[in-house]
Write a protein that holds these residues in place. Structure first.
Motif, mmCIF file in Angstrom:
data_model
loop_
_atom_site.group_PDB
_atom_site.id
_atom_site.type_symbol
_atom_site.label_atom_id
_atom_site.label_comp_id
_atom_site.label_asym_id
_atom_site.label_seq_id
_atom_site.Cartn_x
_atom_site.Cartn_y
_atom_site.Cartn_z
ATOM 1 N N CYS A 228 -7.472 -2.150 -1.323
ATOM 2 C CA CYS A 228 -6.314 -1.966 -0.442
ATOM 3 C C CYS A 228 -6.739 -1.844 1.007
ATOM 4 N N GLN A 229 -5.794 -2.132 1.858
ATOM 5 C CA GLN A 229 -5.922 -1.822 3.266
ATOM 6 C C GLN A 229 -5.840 -0.296 3.377
ATOM 7 N N THR B 180 -10.505 -0.567 1.407
ATOM 8 C CA THR B 180 -10.901 0.568 0.583
ATOM 9 C C THR B 180 -10.317 0.363 -0.808
ATOM 10 N N GLU B 181 -10.566 1.284 -1.691
ATOM 11 C CA GLU B 181 -10.050 1.163 -3.047
ATOM 12 C C GLU B 181 -9.292 2.432 -3.403
ATOM 13 N N TYR B 182 -8.061 2.248 -3.870
ATOM 14 C CA TYR B 182 -7.243 3.353 -4.360
ATOM 15 C C TYR B 182 -6.867 3.032 -5.796
ATOM 16 N N GLU B 183 -7.082 3.969 -6.690
ATOM 17 C CA GLU B 183 -6.736 3.774 -8.103
ATOM 18 C C GLU B 183 -7.376 2.504 -8.671
ATOM 19 N N GLY B 184 -8.552 2.141 -8.146
ATOM 20 C CA GLY B 184 -9.265 0.965 -8.637
ATOM 21 C C GLY B 184 -8.730 -0.360 -8.113
ATOM 22 N N ALA C 227 -2.013 0.418 6.990
ATOM 23 C CA ALA C 227 -0.813 -0.074 6.300
ATOM 24 C C ALA C 227 0.445 0.491 6.947
ATOM 25 N N ILE C 228 0.435 1.771 7.274
ATOM 26 C CA ILE C 228 1.597 2.388 7.927
ATOM 27 C C ILE C 228 1.879 1.686 9.251
ATOM 28 N N LEU C 229 0.827 1.482 10.033
ATOM 29 C CA LEU C 229 1.005 0.837 11.333
ATOM 30 C C LEU C 229 1.439 -0.618 11.198
ATOM 31 N N VAL D 170 0.856 -1.201 0.000
ATOM 32 C CA VAL D 170 0.000 0.000 0.000
ATOM 33 C C VAL D 170 0.886 1.243 0.000
ATOM 34 N N LEU D 171 1.960 1.213 0.777
ATOM 35 C CA LEU D 171 2.886 2.349 0.783
ATOM 36 C C LEU D 171 3.518 2.535 -0.596
ATOM 37 N N GLU D 172 3.845 1.418 -1.232
ATOM 38 C CA GLU D 172 4.431 1.460 -2.578
ATOM 39 C C GLU D 172 3.427 2.025 -3.593
#
Length: 182
Positions: A136-137, A129-133, A142-144, A87-89
């Motif tokens: 994702c977490q 949730t959804e990022y860029e389709g 994701a950070i934690l 997710v960070l990537e």
């Protein structure tokens, strides 16, 4: 009189919204009879390619720098999602340079996957949730999750970048700050 779109044309429209990838579930959803998708992939024009079990790609769809992440999620299963370092990537939040793509699935998956794909069973009740389709977490989670895997300094930078990109709410910002002890 207008000609009705073919199965291939209808599927191509679906594929455009998912980085060129379609699954048998997508095919059924648009009315393609069961078993037709493999037949379309065997057709001589080579436009539809079988990538993995239950996953096909239209080779003429525009390339994207995120396509490999979408493929990883689609390879796993319905309900699968990116988590942790991936997710960070996806958002360019930290220089993780991970050799792996991390995908979680709501249930155990017994198929084998390419060596760069790490699949785990996700915890139940975790928000997705959804990022860029791409499923994702959420970024805060994701950070934690990356504590102990990614340098603390990089996680702090990721948190600041996430706020700048409006990927964290104020509530999540506070939670991440508290848990990272900023």
């Amino acid at each position: 009189m207008l000609k009705a779109p073919t199965y291939r044309e209808t599927l191509y429209e679906v594929a455009l919204d998912s980085y060129g990838y379609v699954t048998p579930a997508d095919a059924l959803e648009v009315g393609l009879p069961k078993g037709e998708l493999p037949k379309l992939a065997r057709h001589r024009n080579g436009n539809l390619q079988n990538v993995a079990y239950g996953l096909y790609r239209f080779t003429k769809t525009p390339a994207s720098s995120l396509g490999y992440l979408a493929e990883a999620v689609k390879r796993v299963d319905d309900g699968a999602y990116l988590h942790g370092e991936s997710v960070l990537e996806l958002h360019g939040l930290a220089d993780v340079n991970s050799r792996y793509i991390y995908v979680a699935s709501p249930k155990r998956v017994r198929r084998s996957f390419p060596g760069n794909l790490k699949v785990s069973v996700g915890r139940t009740g975790v928000p997705v949730t959804e990022y860029e389709g791409i499923p994702c977490q959420p970024v805060a989670d994701a950070i934690l999750e990356c504590r102990g895997k990614v340098e603390q300094k990089r996680l702090v930078q990721a948190t600041h970048k996430a706020m700048q990109q409006v990927l964290l709410t104020m509530k999540n910002w506070g939670r991440v700050q508290k848990e990272l002890s900023l």
